[in-house]
Design an enzyme around this catalytic site. Structure first.
Site, PDB file in Angstrom:
ATOM      1  N   GLY A  72     -18.891  35.282  36.091  1.00 31.14           N
ATOM      2  CA  GLY A  72     -20.306  34.925  35.929  1.00 31.14           C
ATOM      3  C   GLY A  72     -21.194  36.049  36.449  1.00 31.14           C
ATOM      4  O   GLY A  72     -22.129  36.497  35.774  1.00 31.14           O
ATOM      5  N   HIS A  73     -20.877  36.546  37.653  1.00 31.62           N
ATOM      6  CA  HIS A  73     -21.653  37.659  38.223  1.00 31.62           C
ATOM      7  C   HIS A  73     -21.526  38.902  37.333  1.00 31.62           C
ATOM      8  O   HIS A  73     -22.511  39.607  37.094  1.00 31.62           O
ATOM      9  CB  HIS A  73     -21.114  38.033  39.613  1.00 31.62           C
TER      10      HIS A  73
END
Ligand code: PAF
Length: 267
Positions: A32-33
């Protein structure tokens, strides 16, 4: 990648740039990051990532202590992504000054996670306000997985007339459907399977049903293997009113525990 631990040195460096794209994190970096950072890198701006496990947003000391930390791995990921700047502040560096703007806390902060994690959103808004004061980014990248956080940061930016544009990014999921989260690092194989089943259950609910029955849903989620449920709620994301009936604006918000790990998602 230039690394800064002191806000004054960071400010000195970026004051000439004036065009920063900012990705705030608490480390424990995951897909996600990485997706947020890649999107940020596509802008013409310099990308600045922060890693700071913010004690003020944890309502339980134990949760703060057990929050996944892996700086060595995180640094490797950020270097490979060719991030321009990494800000790794101490608690004193973040909390040792008075920000120019006051935090604006919208009333939506009292619902969902705000109801179950006292002090969480004031803590998030406090630290984000400080980061915005220090960095003054042109763009701020945040994910929709933390939907309520994103909404509250947006409200704060608008209300306090802060010159930063939020870029809202879709939730990134593992192959098994589970939303990427640093907390997933604490799940065992059994927990991961349960989390996956719960995700697909809610997807099915959204496609097949048109009425919200909280007791039935809670029973089903416990049957699938959740250990405790904080909430399962349906909201109309157009006006943020709770809804019992479905329409295209309905979103299901859930928070539950697998062992001692608290997971949230919105579907
Ligand atoms: O989403 C997070 O990781 C945190 O809440 C944030 C935005 C970095 C503030 O500490």
């Amino acid at each position: 990648m230039k690394i800064f631990k002191d806000r004054k040195n960071l400010q000195r460096e970026i004051s000439s740039t004036k065009a920063i794209s900012f990705v705030p994190t608490m480390g424990g970096l995951h897909k996600g990051h990485i997706s947020l950072i890649k999107k940020s890198k596509k802008t013409k701006l310099k990308t600045l990532v922060s890693i700071f496990v913010n004690p003020k947003q944890f309502n339980e000391k134990k949760d703060f202590k057990s929050y996944p930390r892996n700086q060595k791995k995180d640094l490797k990921i950020l270097k490979n992504l060719k991030v321009d700047y990494l800000y790794l502040p101490s608690i004193k560096d973040i909390y040792g000054f008075k920000p120019k703007k006051k935090v604006f806390l919208d009333k939506f902060s009292k619902q969902l996670c705000g109801k179950y994690r006292k002090g969480h959103f004031p803590g998030v808004l406090n630290v984000v306000n400080r980061f915005l004061d220090i960095i003054k980014p042109k763009k701020l990248f945040m994910g929709k997985k933390d939907f309520q956080q994103l909404y509250l940061v947006k409200k704060h930016i608008i209300k306090r007339k802060i010159n930063t544009k939020i870029v809202e990014c879709e939730t990134i999921r593992e192959k098994n459907g589970v939303a990427c989260s640093s907390r997933n690092y604490r799940l065992n194989l059994r927990d991961k399977k349960v989390a996956s089943k719960i995700y697909f259950y809610f997807k099915k609910i959204k496609q097949k049903f048109n009425y919200y029955n909280p007791n039935l849903l809670k029973k089903e989620i416990i049957k699938l293997g959740a250990d405790k449920i904080d909430y399962i709620q349906f909201y109309n994301i157009k006006d943020f009113k709770r809804s019992k009936k479905f329409n295209k604006y309905t979103r299901i918000f859930i928070a539950y525990y697998l062992n001692k790990v608290r997971l949230i998602d919105n579907i």
